[in-house]
Design a protein around this motif. Sequence first.
Motif, PDB file in Angstrom:
ATOM      1  N   ALA A  27      17.130 -38.718  46.373  1.00 65.99           N
ATOM      2  CA  ALA A  27      17.296 -37.312  46.771  1.00 65.99           C
ATOM      3  C   ALA A  27      16.308 -36.417  46.017  1.00 65.99           C
ATOM      4  O   ALA A  27      15.698 -35.513  46.600  1.00 65.99           O
ATOM      5  N   ILE A  28      16.132 -36.700  44.724  1.00 61.22           N
ATOM      6  CA  ILE A  28      15.191 -35.887  43.930  1.00 61.22           C
ATOM      7  C   ILE A  28      13.770 -36.056  44.472  1.00 61.22           C
ATOM      8  O   ILE A  28      13.024 -35.095  44.660  1.00 61.22           O
ATOM      9  N   MET A  29      13.422 -37.313  44.760  1.00 70.17           N
ATOM     10  CA  MET A  29      12.063 -37.568  45.271  1.00 70.17           C
ATOM     11  C   MET A  29      11.868 -36.940  46.642  1.00 70.17           C
ATOM     12  O   MET A  29      10.805 -36.363  46.930  1.00 70.17           O
ATOM     13  N   LEU A  30      12.915 -37.015  47.473  1.00 73.90           N
ATOM     14  CA  LEU A  30      12.810 -36.381  48.794  1.00 73.90           C
ATOM     15  C   LEU A  30      12.639 -34.870  48.653  1.00 73.90           C
ATOM     16  O   LEU A  30      11.867 -34.245  49.382  1.00 73.90           O
ATOM     17  N   GLY A  31      13.385 -34.317  47.688  1.00 71.26           N
ATOM     18  CA  GLY A  31      13.262 -32.875  47.425  1.00 71.26           C
ATOM     19  C   GLY A  31      11.829 -32.529  47.026  1.00 71.26           C
ATOM     20  O   GLY A  31      11.247 -31.560  47.517  1.00 71.26           O
ATOM     21  N   ALA A  32      11.266 -33.361  46.131  1.00 73.93           N
ATOM     22  CA  ALA A  32       9.899 -33.091  45.657  1.00 73.93           C
ATOM     23  C   ALA A  32       8.895 -33.201  46.812  1.00 73.93           C
ATOM     24  O   ALA A  32       8.018 -32.341  46.962  1.00 73.93           O
ATOM     25  N   ILE A  33       9.049 -34.242  47.632  1.00 76.63           N
ATOM     26  CA  ILE A  33       8.101 -34.404  48.754  1.00 76.63           C
ATOM     27  C   ILE A  33       8.255 -33.245  49.736  1.00 76.63           C
ATOM     28  O   ILE A  33       7.272 -32.658  50.194  1.00 76.63           O
ATOM     29  N   SER A  34       9.524 -32.893  50.034  1.00 81.10           N
ATOM     30  CA  SER A  34       9.769 -31.812  50.998  1.00 81.10           C
ATOM     31  C   SER A  34       9.153 -30.502  50.520  1.00 81.10           C
ATOM     32  O   SER A  34       8.467 -29.810  51.278  1.00 81.10           O
ATOM     33  N   VAL A  35       9.403 -30.186  49.243  1.00 82.36           N
ATOM     34  CA  VAL A  35       8.866 -28.922  48.716  1.00 82.36           C
ATOM     35  C   VAL A  35       7.333 -28.973  48.681  1.00 82.36           C
ATOM     36  O   VAL A  35       6.662 -27.991  49.005  1.00 82.36           O
ATOM     37  N   GLY A  36       6.808 -30.143  48.328  1.00 80.37           N
ATOM     38  CA  GLY A  36       5.350 -30.292  48.305  1.00 80.37           C
ATOM     39  C   GLY A  36       4.743 -30.082  49.683  1.00 80.37           C
ATOM     40  O   GLY A  36       3.768 -29.341  49.843  1.00 80.37           O
ATOM     41  N   VAL A  37       5.345 -30.725  50.674  1.00 82.20           N
ATOM     42  CA  VAL A  37       4.832 -30.600  52.048  1.00 82.20           C
ATOM     43  C   VAL A  37       5.007 -29.161  52.539  1.00 82.20           C
ATOM     44  O   VAL A  37       4.121 -28.594  53.190  1.00 82.20           O
ATOM     45  N   TRP A  38       6.158 -28.595  52.189  1.00 83.55           N
ATOM     46  CA  TRP A  38       6.395 -27.189  52.570  1.00 83.55           C
ATOM     47  C   TRP A  38       5.304 -26.304  51.962  1.00 83.55           C
ATOM     48  O   TRP A  38       4.733 -25.443  52.648  1.00 83.55           O
TER      49      TRP A  38
END
Lengths: 413, 227
Positions: A27-38
């Motif tokens: 979940a943390i990694m998904l959060g990081a990728i999502s925010v990065g892509v955003w």
Amino acid sequence: MTGLGSHFKIILTLSWRNLWRNHRRTAIMLGAISVGVWAMIFMTSLMRGMVDDMLNQGIRNLPGHIQIQHPDFLDDPSVVNSIGEPGGELLTALTQNGTRSWANRIRVPAVIASERESRGINLIGIEPAAEADITGLPAQISAGRFLESNQDKGVIIGAKLAERLETRLGKRVVIMSQDPDNNIAERGFRIVGIYQAELAAQEEFNVFAARATLQKLLKIEGLVSQIVLVDHDYRDVESLYRRVEAATPDGLEVKPWYEIDTYLAAMFNLMDGFVLVWVIIIFLALSFGLVNTLVMAIFERVREIGLIQALGMRPGLILYQILLESLLLLLIGLALGNLLALVTIKPLESGLDLSAVAEGMAMMGVGSVIYPSLTLYDVLLANVVVVLLGILTSILPAWRASQLDPVRALNTH
Amino acid sequence: MSAIRCRQLCKTFKQGDEIITGLDHIDLDIETGEFVCLSGPSGSGKTTLLNAIGGLDTPDSGEIHMGDIRVDKLERGPLADMRLHHIGFVFQAYNLIPVLSAQENVEFVMEVQGVPVAERARKALDILKEVGLEGMEDRRPAQLSGGQQQRVAVARAIVSHPDLVLADEPTANLDSVSAAHLMGLFQELNENHRITFIISTHDKRVMSYAKRLIKMRDGKIIGDEAQ
């Protein structure tokens, strides 16, 4: 040995389930990728919006998308370098479907004087009806009115120039220039409108009068300084440029906006580079988390990897399995990031008001309201960069896992 | 296929500054369908020998033949294929893939082998029933006891009827009833399907099932007798 295709289901099952073994970490990694892509997509759309605005303003504020003029006009914008009003084949090309709008203009250096001050200016003779669609000048009128016809006897000056001349709406000014015989041509004009531009420099130097009135003043009836065309999108003016150039008589010069304003053209060309650099910088920050997640995930199941090796899974399949795990993580993160970007950009389509930093924005030639510009190219770029670099980054840990010694792996505690 | 021939097999390990002998010039022949127990104290080389025969570990010198295959010369990929198609492994512990259910663990090897879905499901259910795990097919390893996990591992090792089963202390974590049941199962498979078994063990009860008992010490074979 059977191919990867026949093993895909088991590899996918292992990858998907392994991904969710440590919910919190995933979940943390998904959060990081999502925010990065955003951040990639959102910031890119803002940057694109700014550059679009800068280009549109720059282009709208005089050059247009294409100009036809005397070859010496850009070097010496005087009345002697005038051209005839369009006719024949050129007029047909200009009025054909596909040309959004075009207008004749007169542009000469002049001096304007009030009863208190005088200033050097660009005197621009316009066709009010046509010009309205090119410059958007009518919308910038803050006091008085826009010119009503080609024979209008009034002038429109910028608010800054009015301030410098210590004059105001309704007052008379004298404008002085030269006719083709180098005689002084001057007359009095009443200020019928004051405009406010995004850029102070324009307000101070550009003065607008009706085309026919100026032709008469300068004794150049039937002549204009340039013909300005505007197409639908500044990014795609090539076909119009080619069509108009083919129809333009010899002895005239046709130039697209990117040859007229090389600064704007450089901004436009640099933008793709900026976007790529920005996307890669964000990815580099992300990649540390991604590699760490993969390394930890592999470290936690070294014995399991040893077991599946012992059971007969080829090293190549283990490599694919771990890469697929990484790909799934990236794809879910990308989906969330894209969604987040869409959800945050959509409400800002009506504009992001940055009045608080309007002065700084104006210095860059950008208005105080930014309209985020979401392009398919930028979205694809962010997604492709994340997937490609993500997989590249994952190859080393995945390869190392596939090369584990089974006996050592099985004996790891 | 499973005739095993080892010649002058040597393997040493480095532990700190010390060199430990794992296998010391082992010569061994095992015929197809034999039921062999390797016995000996810890460190005698039983597991090292199993690992070498199974292609999990590479000897320092010597030869290992499995039928026509020169095991010690195979690269990683072909070694993996050999294990996949010819050998079933049962380890002492940590035998199962935690993210797969009991049935999926049993099907794993068959799936990698490319056995069709329906066939492997039928075989997996049959073998799980045979090892007494009917009704537990969908449980993940964490939901099974140690004995149940070991039975799933055994089911996985034998489900595709390999030529050779290598079992390293398979009953170490089992109670006596489970151990007896497991050994009975091994014996039946050996007799009915002529699967070759090589089992390393300390357990005298396990040794009693063997038709051939090989005793090891310090990496050497010190006894080899039929029972």
